[in-house]
Design a protein around this motif. Structure first.
Motif, PDB file in Angstrom:
ATOM      1  N   ALA A   1      52.257  56.498  83.436  1.00  0.00           N
ATOM      2  CA  ALA A   1      53.126  56.220  82.295  1.00  0.00           C
ATOM      3  C   ALA A   1      53.018  54.759  81.887  1.00  0.00           C
ATOM      4  N   LEU A   2      53.357  54.514  80.606  1.00  0.00           N
ATOM      5  CA  LEU A   2      53.422  53.158  80.083  1.00  0.00           C
ATOM      6  C   LEU A   2      54.721  53.001  79.324  1.00  0.00           C
ATOM      7  N   GLY A   3      55.383  51.855  79.518  1.00  0.00           N
ATOM      8  CA  GLY A   3      56.590  51.567  78.754  1.00  0.00           C
ATOM      9  C   GLY A   3      56.297  50.474  77.742  1.00  0.00           C
ATOM     10  N   PHE A   4      56.820  50.640  76.536  1.00  0.00           N
ATOM     11  CA  PHE A   4      56.624  49.647  75.477  1.00  0.00           C
ATOM     12  C   PHE A   4      57.977  49.129  75.002  1.00  0.00           C
ATOM     13  N   ASP A   5      58.058  47.842  74.732  1.00  0.00           N
ATOM     14  CA  ASP A   5      59.279  47.235  74.192  1.00  0.00           C
ATOM     15  C   ASP A   5      59.368  47.502  72.694  1.00  0.00           C
ATOM     16  N   VAL A   6      60.396  48.218  72.281  1.00  0.00           N
ATOM     17  CA  VAL A   6      60.583  48.461  70.846  1.00  0.00           C
ATOM     18  C   VAL A   6      61.975  47.991  70.436  1.00  0.00           C
ATOM     19  N   ASP A   7      62.176  47.848  69.116  1.00  0.00           N
ATOM     20  CA  ASP A   7      63.472  47.372  68.621  1.00  0.00           C
ATOM     21  C   ASP A   7      64.563  48.374  68.953  1.00  0.00           C
ATOM     22  N   SER A   8      64.263  49.647  68.699  1.00  0.00           N
ATOM     23  CA  SER A   8      65.252  50.688  68.954  1.00  0.00           C
ATOM     24  C   SER A   8      64.571  51.910  69.554  1.00  0.00           C
ATOM     25  N   PRO A   9      64.774  52.143  70.836  1.00  0.00           N
ATOM     26  CA  PRO A   9      64.138  53.313  71.461  1.00  0.00           C
ATOM     27  C   PRO A   9      64.501  54.625  70.768  1.00  0.00           C
ATOM     28  N   VAL A  10      65.752  54.758  70.333  1.00  0.00           N
ATOM     29  CA  VAL A  10      66.174  56.026  69.727  1.00  0.00           C
ATOM     30  C   VAL A  10      65.452  56.261  68.401  1.00  0.00           C
ATOM     31  N   ILE A  11      65.350  55.212  67.586  1.00  0.00           N
ATOM     32  CA  ILE A  11      64.667  55.355  66.303  1.00  0.00           C
ATOM     33  C   ILE A  11      63.177  55.609  66.525  1.00  0.00           C
ATOM     34  N   ALA A  12      62.593  54.865  67.454  1.00  0.00           N
ATOM     35  CA  ALA A  12      61.160  55.042  67.721  1.00  0.00           C
ATOM     36  C   ALA A  12      60.873  56.446  68.234  1.00  0.00           C
ATOM     37  N   SER A  13      61.780  56.958  69.058  1.00  0.00           N
ATOM     38  CA  SER A  13      61.596  58.304  69.586  1.00  0.00           C
ATOM     39  C   SER A  13      61.750  59.343  68.478  1.00  0.00           C
ATOM     40  N   ALA A  14      62.715  59.118  67.577  1.00  0.00           N
ATOM     41  CA  ALA A  14      62.902  60.048  66.459  1.00  0.00           C
ATOM     42  C   ALA A  14      61.647  60.086  65.597  1.00  0.00           C
ATOM     43  N   ARG A  15      61.087  58.911  65.368  1.00  0.00           N
ATOM     44  CA  ARG A  15      59.848  58.842  64.584  1.00  0.00           C
ATOM     45  C   ARG A  15      58.725  59.628  65.271  1.00  0.00           C
ATOM     46  N   ALA A  16      58.557  59.365  66.563  1.00  0.00           N
ATOM     47  CA  ALA A  16      57.478  60.039  67.299  1.00  0.00           C
ATOM     48  C   ALA A  16      57.662  61.551  67.254  1.00  0.00           C
ATOM     49  N   GLN A  17      58.914  61.985  67.367  1.00  0.00           N
ATOM     50  CA  GLN A  17      59.153  63.429  67.355  1.00  0.00           C
ATOM     51  C   GLN A  17      58.910  64.024  65.975  1.00  0.00           C
ATOM     52  N   GLN A  18      59.241  63.269  64.927  1.00  0.00           N
ATOM     53  CA  GLN A  18      58.913  63.770  63.591  1.00  0.00           C
ATOM     54  C   GLN A  18      57.408  63.851  63.408  1.00  0.00           C
ATOM     55  N   LEU A  19      56.712  63.016  64.145  1.00  0.00           N
ATOM     56  CA  LEU A  19      55.243  63.056  64.119  1.00  0.00           C
ATOM     57  C   LEU A  19      54.699  64.050  65.139  1.00  0.00           C
ATOM     58  N   LYS A  20      55.574  64.917  65.625  1.00  0.00           N
ATOM     59  CA  LYS A  20      55.195  66.042  66.488  1.00  0.00           C
ATOM     60  C   LYS A  20      54.658  65.623  67.858  1.00  0.00           C
ATOM     61  N   ALA A  21      55.100  64.458  68.321  1.00  0.00           N
ATOM     62  CA  ALA A  21      54.749  64.073  69.686  1.00  0.00           C
ATOM     63  C   ALA A  21      55.604  64.895  70.643  1.00  0.00           C
ATOM     64  N   PRO A  22      55.002  65.464  71.684  1.00  0.00           N
ATOM     65  CA  PRO A  22      55.792  66.224  72.655  1.00  0.00           C
ATOM     66  C   PRO A  22      56.712  65.287  73.443  1.00  0.00           C
ATOM     67  N   VAL A  23      57.945  65.735  73.652  1.00  0.00           N
ATOM     68  CA  VAL A  23      58.930  64.919  74.374  1.00  0.00           C
ATOM     69  C   VAL A  23      58.759  65.107  75.882  1.00  0.00           C
ATOM     70  N   VAL A  24      58.865  64.005  76.635  1.00  0.00           N
ATOM     71  CA  VAL A  24      58.940  64.145  78.086  1.00  0.00           C
ATOM     72  C   VAL A  24      60.302  63.615  78.535  1.00  0.00           C
ATOM     73  N   ALA A  25      60.880  64.344  79.429  1.00  0.00           N
ATOM     74  CA  ALA A  25      62.253  63.978  79.852  1.00  0.00           C
ATOM     75  C   ALA A  25      62.232  63.464  81.275  1.00  0.00           C
ATOM     76  N   ARG A  26      63.093  62.535  81.569  1.00  0.00           N
ATOM     77  CA  ARG A  26      63.278  62.064  82.947  1.00  0.00           C
ATOM     78  C   ARG A  26      64.727  62.327  83.330  1.00  0.00           C
ATOM     79  N   LYS A  27      64.896  62.812  84.522  1.00  0.00           N
ATOM     80  CA  LYS A  27      66.261  63.007  85.015  1.00  0.00           C
ATOM     81  C   LYS A  27      66.923  61.643  85.181  1.00  0.00           C
ATOM     82  N   VAL A  28      68.131  61.509  84.680  1.00  0.00           N
ATOM     83  CA  VAL A  28      68.854  60.241  84.896  1.00  0.00           C
ATOM     84  C   VAL A  28      70.267  60.543  85.349  1.00  0.00           C
ATOM     85  N   GLN A  29      70.811  59.648  86.118  1.00  0.00           N
ATOM     86  CA  GLN A  29      72.216  59.709  86.490  1.00  0.00           C
ATOM     87  C   GLN A  29      73.032  59.109  85.351  1.00  0.00           C
TER      88      GLN A  29
END
Lengths: 622, 622
Positions: free
Chosen positions: B364-392
């Protein structure tokens, strides 16, 4: 002819490359600088290894971007050259390739270039090194071999000569005749490469698509003929940048490469004989030119297919298909577990000796040649691997070689009436086995692994005297299929080499590598009706195909109905008509029946996508 | 924007293609004739299936070689057209593509062409069919879209319009501005394709090398901007002939295709806003043009790497390597089996949760973005498959998507000081984990499967706002490695996508698919000395390399000795210098340490062959 090859042609490390070149029988190699720089072997190690392997180290290359530069850069270049000359002394090498400048040439002045090359030649002379100056096809100012040679003449230094490279000359369509006027003492090296004729920028073409002689479309025999007439006697060395060869098995590629030079040697001698002013060939020709050109056993193109052999662990499906097509079972061989099936002069051997779990597949092809022994000797000189068949004392000895895709190729004694003497070893010893219908093997279609496609073209060209035709690309549901016809001038032997998309090679889907044998009959409609009566499973052609056929050809309605009823495919061109049908596939093999009307010379290529799609569909249907 | 795709872009049968297009979310498709002709589905079946899948059947194509012919041929062509119009009625389709004649055009006369097209339009009108006439880039007489449109204007028939295809226009470098002057009612269809800029004949380029928008080098946003300004509102449909896509997984390719159109829609809107005379964007722009252009969540390019994650079944070798490089172990995560190692701001997570027998690999690679939620929404609109991590409940939620090669990409909250809040979840809860040395992740090098290389370029371009750089080709002992840098404008994020030779993908040799993480430090020599003191196993660089380096760069002897002593590699260009070294490989991963001096912006590409050769040698040594 002294044979050579540049290490850049091959995959692997320098050590692996040198070993492979020695095994393949090359006289010498060109050390491509990068192979040395990245090697853990010291220059002294390389020198000793080459000596132990009996390989000459004939050329160090490349030395780039030397000429036509500013004084500062010249100084740096001479310093760089001196370091390389020192390295070459440690390697025990005496010739370096200097390419015309592509990048840093700022001054377009032959006088300046000559003076800078003279300085390089002087420095080289101090180290006992000879500089072979070559015009790259994309050289900034020098891109023509005659220009490079003019510079060599201007400098007139014993340590400066030229290198002639067939790619750089033929890719630019330069006239090769003036090569004969070059002073042979000034030709320090000759490199050969073939290439398919592509319309693309010459640099990309050169870096990715070169092939070994006989695998492309350049007139290399003519090029070499001029070189021989010039009086050159030095190495003739392959320099082939090819994306596939760079990632293929190194020993196998080296053998393919060596085969190409042996073949080129023969073709060059032929060209010389054909164009000799006094019409001399053979010994007279050999006396005329100093380069020794070895000769190969001569063969004519094969007169026809002698037989095709299919094998399987369980041969029941093959027997059923052949029977339904109208083949007659002629009995078993008296000492081997093989059956003979015939339909007219089309002979199919079913080999029952296959290993357990062997799906039905094409195993071997027999070709009618004038002399099996001579043809086999030729193939072996061309480094074709020999395959042996066990025979009893009174049985015919088959001369066999292995094709690049492992199909066994047998060189058989042809006969004027198209019969085969070995059929007497089958069944009741029938002299002329026969069935009702008349048929011959029309063509055989073999799938080629992507690594060995070019090798296969050269193999069939050189060993079997088949002629490659322009290739076609056929769409299929799993990608484009490249189709290369190899045939005799009269069409009596037609072999189609298919290069399947890479994914198919990687796929785990069973039976994607389908191959087939096609039989020609006189009346395809009658043959199809008979086959249907016997219960043959035809490849089912979609109704849409017939609608499109009608839109394209405006066929007579009754004829169209017949085609549709019998799952026949149809093609027409200016020369004639073609009717054909396919059987279902068993294992990796299926059969085709064709009827050629008029002078139709093709294979129904417009119908190939339908065939691929239906076969794909039947494999993928749940 | 109404999205479409031609069935010829995809692998498989017509049925499989239609299913995949529906899954990917296309509004409509173009039926490529060959897909229908070879299909067992009747026209009525296709019509019903499309309706059930919610797919429009927007274009039937191609109808070739119609115009500029002799009277006899015209008659045959009209007959052929009428058959196709009848077929289209059964399919419920109303638009057919007619390409300019490449083969049978014997007469170059616009008057004649117009009169023949008028007859076709009249016949089409009788069947309720619209004819979209397109200039092929290699059309015999008509190869320019403005010429095709002039003919449409001359005919002036409601059933004749034009089709604009970006490939045919941009491959010929035609000016696209005049598109805005075309009467939108006469634009019956728009096809888009991207392509790498290649110097080759346009037909081969078109048939084999087209790619989806964003994967090549054409100015497609500008092309589409002109089309939007013309007032066009019809389908924007992909027509991409590509050898790789034709043999890749159909559903995956369809998603890649859809992503390219979504991205193109955004880029077109951006181009329109940037070039609008009144400087209007957003709603104002939307009001101005009739085509609806959807917008995507906006992202800026990432500010840096947040972390890199490696995984293994047995992590001992990874821990050892990182420790020897100077990384400090910062403890385990409080709820997961992962370790944190840091060196300055370079953070490496070692994931111990890998399945049994998992060799060390980049996960895995982590990237610093302004807003993870917005960046993720964009990626999902671009049909990127979501990967989930279990979190407490109290842990940071990572927004993750899967890259085409399955690497997990996490969109992380950047911080002005380069720290990462999630590090508090590790060890003793250190706010600012630190080690002695300063370091950052300089670049990450990922091996790409050949089927997904173009897809990966578009993925990182569209979802992560990285910019593709011109690609390079690096020789290795097992073939040429294609290397594509994707980076941010400031170079803070650099990702190198490597396309390994096909044989490597097929090879059974372990570890050939090597990937690596490179860390930049301020003093590489000191870092290397420290690492050596800690017992690091360096990749051993051959002595020949240093001799060549000296010949090329004339280095100060003491500096050269240091490079040689520490197995350091060196490069220099007009902008600066580059020093680097590699560790040995564990599993499929190794590490690199680099020092950039001056404004050096590369990756030491001239040294890559040495790296490949030594790695190959160490794998193949007995």
């Amino acid at each position: 002819m002294r044979t050579g090859i540049a290490t850049v042609c091959l995959s692997g490390t320098l050590k692996e490359k040198m070993q492979a070149c020695a095994i393949a029988g090359f006289d010498g190699i060109e050390i491509f600088e990068q192979d040395l720089v990245t090697s853990p072997l010291s220059p002294e190690d390389v020198r000793k290894m080459a000596a132990d392997l009996g390989l000459g180290l004939d050329l160090y290359q490349p030395f780039r971007d030397f000429d036509g530069v500013t004084p500062d850069l010249l100084k740096a270049n001479l310093r760089r050259a001196e370091a390389k000359f020192g390295l070459m002394s440690r390697l025990g090498m005496d010739t370096i390739l200097v390419c015309s400048n592509v990048a840093t040439a700022t001054i377009d002045d032959d006088g300046l270039r000559a003076s800078q090359l003279a300085q390089l030649a002087g420095l080289a002379g101090d180290h006992g090194i000879k500089v072979a100056y070559e015009a790259l096809a994309w050289g900034k100012h020098v891109n023509d071999y005659e220009h490079a040679y003019r510079l060599v003449e201007m400098v007139d230094h014993p340590n400066l000569g030229t290198c002639l490279d067939s790619f750089h000359i033929l890719s630019r369509d330069w006239d090769t005749a003036p090569i004969e006027q070059i002073n042979a003492d000034k030709i320090f090296f000759v490199q050969v490469a073939d290439a398919p004729k592509l319309s693309m920028d010459v640099l990309s073409w050169s870096r990715h698509y070169r092939v070994f002689p006989g695998e492309g479309q350049f007139e290399l025999a003519k090029f070499m003929g001029h070189v021989v007439r010039a009086g050159y006697t030095g190495p003739v060395s392959l320099e082939v940048f090819n994306d596939v060869f760079r990632q293929s098995d190194v020993e196998r590629t080296a053998v393919d490469a060596m085969r190409s030079l042996i073949w080129l040697e023969e073709q060059s001698a032929k060209w010389l004989a054909a164009t000799d002013a006094e019409g001399a060939g053979g010994a007279a020709l050999r006396r005329r030119y100093p380069m020794e050109l070895a000769t190969l056993p001569k063969v004519n193109e094969p007169a026809g297919f002698n037989f095709a052999e299919v094998k399987a662990d369980d041969t029941a499906q093959l027997e059923k298909l052949l029977g339904q097509l109208g083949f007659a079972f002629q009995g078993r061989h008296r000492t081997k577990d093989v059956q003979l099936w015939t339909m007219g002069q089309a002979r199919v051997i079913i080999n029952e000796q296959a290993a357990l779990h062997t799906e039905p597949a094409i195993a071997a092809l027999g070709f009618d040649v004038d002399s099996p022994v001579i043809a086999s000797a030729r193939a072996q000189q061309l480094k074709a691997p020999v395959v042996a068949r066990k025979v009893q004392a009174d049985e015919e000895v088959f001369q066999g070689i292995a094709a690049p895709d492992s199909t066994e190729i047998f060189l058989c004694q042809g006969s004027p009436d198209g019969t085969a003497a070995w059929t007497r070893e089958f069944g009741e010893g029938l002299e002329h086995p026969s069935s009702g219908a008349s048929a011959v093997i029309d063509h055989v279609n073999l799938a080629q692994p992507w690594q060995h496609f070019d090798e296969a073209v050269l193999f069939y060209t050189s060993a079997l005297a088949l002629e490659p035709q322009p290739f076609a690309e056929v769409p299929s549901p799993s990608g484009l299929v490249r189709s290369q016809v190899m045939q005799t001038s009269d069409g009596a032997v037609r072999l189609v080499l298919n290069l399947a998309p890479v994914q198919q090679a990687q796929s785990e889907v069973r039976q994607t590598y389908q191959e087939h044998i096609a039989f020609a009959v006189e009346d395809l409609v009658a043959t199809a009706r008979e086959a249907r009566r016997r219960g043959l499973e035809f490849l089912q052609i979609p109704a849409n195909y017939y609608e499109d056929l009608d839109a394209r050809f405006d066929l007579e309605p009754g004829f169209l109905a017949t085609l549709r009823e019998l799952n026949l495919l149809y093609d027409r061109d200016a020369d004639g008509e073609f009717l054909h049908f396919y059987t279902a596939t068993v294992g990796s093999v299926f059969f085709e029946m064709v009827e050629r009307r008029g002078n139709y010379d093709g294979y129904g290529a417009p119908n190939a996508p339908v065939r691929h799609a239906v076969q794909y569909d039947s494999l993928h249907r749940p």
